[in-house]
Design a protein around this motif. Structure first.
Motif, PDB file in Angstrom:
ATOM      1  N   PHE A   1      39.653  65.842  20.108  1.00  0.00           N
ATOM      2  CA  PHE A   1      39.395  64.747  21.041  1.00  0.00           C
ATOM      3  C   PHE A   1      40.738  64.343  21.638  1.00  0.00           C
ATOM      4  O   PHE A   1      41.624  63.873  20.912  1.00  0.00           O
TER       5      PHE A   1
ATOM      6  N   HIS B   1      37.373  70.743  16.318  1.00  0.00           N
ATOM      7  CA  HIS B   1      36.989  69.906  17.452  1.00  0.00           C
ATOM      8  C   HIS B   1      38.173  68.988  17.729  1.00  0.00           C
ATOM      9  O   HIS B   1      38.677  68.327  16.819  1.00  0.00           O
TER      10      HIS B   1
ATOM     11  N   ILE C   1      37.091  66.645  25.302  1.00  0.00           N
ATOM     12  CA  ILE C   1      36.653  67.079  23.979  1.00  0.00           C
ATOM     13  C   ILE C   1      36.479  68.589  24.051  1.00  0.00           C
ATOM     14  O   ILE C   1      35.730  69.091  24.894  1.00  0.00           O
TER      15      ILE C   1
END
Length: 275
Positions: free
Chosen positions: A267, A265, A240
Motif C-alpha cells: 500500500f 501486497h 495498491i
C-alpha cells in the motif's frame, strides 16, 4: 533483498529503519553525502543483525548463532547518467572502506573475529533501463549489472570476497505489469565468510544451513488499484499493488522446485502534513 523500509531525508542527510525479511533482523542506518563537488563522498553508519554457523567440536554438526554489528563506512562515488530517447544509461565506480565491530553474540565462540578493520571495497556497475511511466512498478525493459570486490590488504590471510549481481526486466502480460529475473553469484573467504553481497531468498533465516554460492529470483508485479483516496486529513492512498515471487538457492545443485514462494501486497500512501 526484500526490505521493509522507513526513510527520512533532510537535504544531504538521511536516516532509515529497515526490516530485512530474509534474515528476520532489524537495521538502523544513517548517512551524510557531500556532493557539492565531484566525486561524491558519503559517510555512513549502520547497525544491523546477522547470523552465522559454528562447527561443534568433535562433531560434524553445526549450530547457528546470532549477533549484531556496528559499521562505519566512507565511500567515494563516481556516478554517471546518459539519457537516450526513452532509455536511461547509468554507470559508475565506487571505492570505499569501513570498520565493523560485532557484539551481542548469542553463544560463546572461539576464534570469532569481532572486528574487521578497514577492508577495501570496489564496485563497478552498468544499468540500461527504459524510463518509467508514472503508473509503472518497474522498467518495462532493462538490464543491470553490478560487480563488487572486497579484500583486507592490511591483514594476514586469505580474506577476499567478490559478488556479481544482475537483474533483467521484461514487459508483463498487461500494461504497467512487470516481470523481473534476478541472478546473483558470490564467493567469500576468511573474515568475509558471513557477508552476503547478493540478494537472499525470502525466508532464508528459516532454511537449513547452506553455503550461499548463487541465488535466482523470478517475480511478477502488477497494480491492483489506484484509489487516489484521501482518508480524512490523515493520509492519501496512491496505489495498491501485489508481487508474486519464486526464489532459488544454489541453482547448480538444486531441483526445479524453488526454495521459497512468496506474495506481497504493498500500500503506497503518504501522510498529509497539517499546517
Amino acid at each position: 533483498m526484500a526490505i521493509q523500509r522507513c526513510v527520512e531525508h533532510h537535504k544531504n542527510k538521511s536516516r532509515a529503519y529497515e526490516r530485512e525479511i530474509e534474515l528476520a533482523k532489524n537495521t538502523f542506518l544513517g548517512e551524510i553525502t557531500f556532493q557539492k563537488y565531484y566525486p561524491k563522498f558519503t559517510v555512513g553508519y549502520k547497525n544491523t543483525g546477522k547470523f552465522g554457523w559454528a562447527q561443534v567440536p568433535n562433531n560434524k554438526d553445526s549450530i547457528r548463532f546470532d549477533y549484531r554489528e556496528h559499521q562505519l563506512t566512507a565511500e567515494i562515488q563516481l556516478p554517471f547518467s546518459v539519457y537516450r530517447g526513452h532509455r536511461v544509461y547509468s554507470f559508475g565506480f565506487n571505492f570505499g572502506t569501513y570498520y565493523i565491530k560485532r557484539y551481542d553474540v548469542s553463544i560463546n565462540l572461539t576464534r570469532f573475529m569481532d572486528k574487521i578493520k578497514f577492508p577495501l571495497s570496489y564496485q563497478l556497475y552498468f544499468n540500461r533501463n527504459w524510463m518509467m511511466a508514472p503508473m509503472d512498478l518497474a522498467p518495462r525493459c532493462g538490464q543491470n549489472f553490478n560487480l563488487t570486490f572486497r579484500h583486507l590488504p592490511f591483514m594476514e590471510g586469505d580474506h577476499i570476497s567478490w559478488a556479481l549481481r544482475t537483474s533483467f526486466y521484461f514487459p508483463g502480460l498487461m500494461l504497467n505489469h512487470s516481470l523481473q529475473a534476478r541472478f546473483g553469484l558470490q564467493e567469500a573467504k576468511g573474515n568475509f565468510s558471513y557477508n552476503y553481497d547478493i540478494p537472499l531468498p525470502d525466508g532464508f533465516s528459516y532454511l537449513p544451513r547452506n553455503l550461499v554460492k548463487n541465488t535466482l529470483l523470478f517475480d511478477y508485479r502488477l497494480p491492483l488499484f489506484y484509489p487516489d483516496l484521501s482518508i480524512g486529513q490523515l493520509a492519501y492512498v496512491k496505489r495498491i499493488h501485489t508481487q508474486l515471487s519464486a526464489d532459488y538457492l544454489n541453482v547448480h545443485e538444486s531441483s526445479f522446485a524453488p526454495k521459497s514462494l512468496s506474495a506481497y501486497h504493498e500500500f503506497r500512501f503518504q501522510f498529509i502534513q497539517i499546517q
